[in-house]
Design a protein around this motif. Structure first.
Motif, mmCIF file in Angstrom:
data_model
loop_
_atom_site.group_PDB
_atom_site.id
_atom_site.type_symbol
_atom_site.label_atom_id
_atom_site.label_comp_id
_atom_site.label_asym_id
_atom_site.label_seq_id
_atom_site.Cartn_x
_atom_site.Cartn_y
_atom_site.Cartn_z
ATOM 1 N N MET A 12 0.988 -1.076 0.128
ATOM 2 C CA MET A 12 -0.122 0.020 0.200
ATOM 3 C C MET A 12 0.935 1.308 0.202
ATOM 4 O O MET A 12 0.521 2.206 -0.776
ATOM 5 C CB MET A 12 -0.759 -0.038 1.374
ATOM 6 N N GLU A 13 1.885 1.316 0.762
ATOM 7 C CA GLU A 13 2.783 2.285 0.793
ATOM 8 C C GLU A 13 3.394 2.929 -0.751
ATOM 9 O O GLU A 13 3.296 4.121 -1.112
ATOM 10 C CB GLU A 13 4.067 2.126 1.598
ATOM 11 N N LYS A 14 3.638 1.826 -1.464
ATOM 12 C CA LYS A 14 4.350 1.902 -2.503
ATOM 13 C C LYS A 14 3.253 2.680 -3.525
ATOM 14 O O LYS A 14 3.457 3.500 -4.272
ATOM 15 C CB LYS A 14 5.100 0.739 -3.404
ATOM 16 N N ILE A 15 2.015 2.097 -3.351
ATOM 17 C CA ILE A 15 0.905 2.292 -4.286
ATOM 18 C C ILE A 15 0.572 3.972 -4.098
ATOM 19 O O ILE A 15 0.562 4.660 -4.679
ATOM 20 C CB ILE A 15 -0.456 1.520 -4.242
ATOM 21 N N LYS A 16 0.478 4.324 -2.834
ATOM 22 C CA LYS A 16 0.182 5.699 -2.080
ATOM 23 C C LYS A 16 1.563 6.702 -2.902
ATOM 24 O O LYS A 16 1.052 7.817 -3.125
ATOM 25 C CB LYS A 16 0.089 5.935 -0.744
ATOM 26 N N GLU A 17 2.466 6.223 -2.541
ATOM 27 C CA GLU A 17 3.710 7.078 -3.057
ATOM 28 C C GLU A 17 3.656 7.334 -4.771
ATOM 29 O O GLU A 17 3.814 8.500 -5.134
ATOM 30 C CB GLU A 17 4.942 6.436 -2.820
ATOM 31 N N ALA A 18 3.499 6.166 -5.517
ATOM 32 C CA ALA A 18 3.056 6.193 -6.707
ATOM 33 C C ALA A 18 2.034 7.079 -7.377
ATOM 34 O O ALA A 18 2.131 7.898 -8.372
ATOM 35 C CB ALA A 18 3.161 4.779 -7.567
ATOM 36 N N HIS A 19 1.016 7.072 -6.596
ATOM 37 C CA HIS A 19 -0.276 7.806 -6.780
ATOM 38 C C HIS A 19 0.093 9.046 -6.601
ATOM 39 O O HIS A 19 -0.347 10.120 -7.595
ATOM 40 C CB HIS A 19 -1.409 7.335 -5.915
ATOM 41 N N ARG A 20 0.487 9.640 -5.806
ATOM 42 C CA ARG A 20 1.039 10.993 -5.252
ATOM 43 C C ARG A 20 1.826 11.555 -6.332
ATOM 44 O O ARG A 20 1.729 12.491 -7.130
ATOM 45 C CB ARG A 20 1.687 11.185 -3.898
ATOM 46 N N ARG A 21 2.918 10.605 -6.712
ATOM 47 C CA ARG A 21 3.818 11.200 -7.682
ATOM 48 C C ARG A 21 3.484 11.488 -9.240
ATOM 49 O O ARG A 21 3.391 12.391 -9.853
ATOM 50 C CB ARG A 21 4.928 10.217 -7.906
ATOM 51 N N VAL A 22 2.265 10.543 -9.638
ATOM 52 C CA VAL A 22 1.559 10.670 -10.780
ATOM 53 C C VAL A 22 0.548 11.980 -10.868
ATOM 54 O O VAL A 22 0.496 12.666 -11.799
ATOM 55 C CB VAL A 22 0.823 9.291 -11.457
ATOM 56 N N MET A 23 -0.159 12.045 -9.482
ATOM 57 C CA MET A 23 -0.928 13.200 -9.485
ATOM 58 C C MET A 23 -0.543 14.403 -9.556
ATOM 59 O O MET A 23 -1.158 15.303 -10.071
ATOM 60 C CB MET A 23 -1.835 12.626 -8.102
ATOM 61 N N VAL A 24 0.694 14.669 -8.797
ATOM 62 C CA VAL A 24 1.135 15.914 -8.983
ATOM 63 C C VAL A 24 1.558 16.284 -10.435
ATOM 64 O O VAL A 24 1.585 17.419 -10.766
ATOM 65 C CB VAL A 24 2.777 15.916 -8.123
#
Length: 114
Positions: free
Chosen positions: A68-80
């Motif tokens: 979950m941590e990697k998913i949240k980090e990747a989501h934030r990076r792509v959303m930025v």
């Protein structure tokens, strides 16, 4: 043995030794170089009608069974990079959010609004 044969064999041995020394040095220099990341190949084609875990992982750039941590980090990076408030596309933002939901197990019966 003839002297010319001895000279020929000696020259062949010396040439082989020099070539081997050069190849060993070249191999060590090749191994010592920093690795250069290869160009990433992008997923060809558009989005599927119903998002799968594979497609969601490709959108976020993580593995299908990432934590979950990697998913949240990747989501934030792509959303930025793709947020509508900073000039990004609403469509892409909805697909990124849908990808996060699919990978985190919070799927809805309907797909994105688009």
């Amino acid at each position: 043995m003839e002297p010319s044969l001895v000279v020929g064999v000696s020259a062949t041995v010396a040439a082989t030794a020099l070539a081997g020394r050069y190849l060993i040095g070249a191999w060590q220099a090749l191994k010592a170089r920093p690795s250069i990341p290869r160009a990433r190949r992008f997923y060809p084609g558009g989005f599927q009608p119903v998002m799968t875990r594979r497609e969601a992982a490709l959108i976020l750039g993580v593995r299908e069974h990432a934590v979950m941590e990697k998913i949240k980090e990747a989501h934030r990076r792509v959303m930025v990079a793709n947020h509508p408030d900073s000039g990004g596309s609403n469509y892409l933002a909805s697909k990124v959010n849908e990808a996060k939901d699919v990978l985190m197990g919070r799927t809805k019966s309907a797909s994105s609004a688009f």
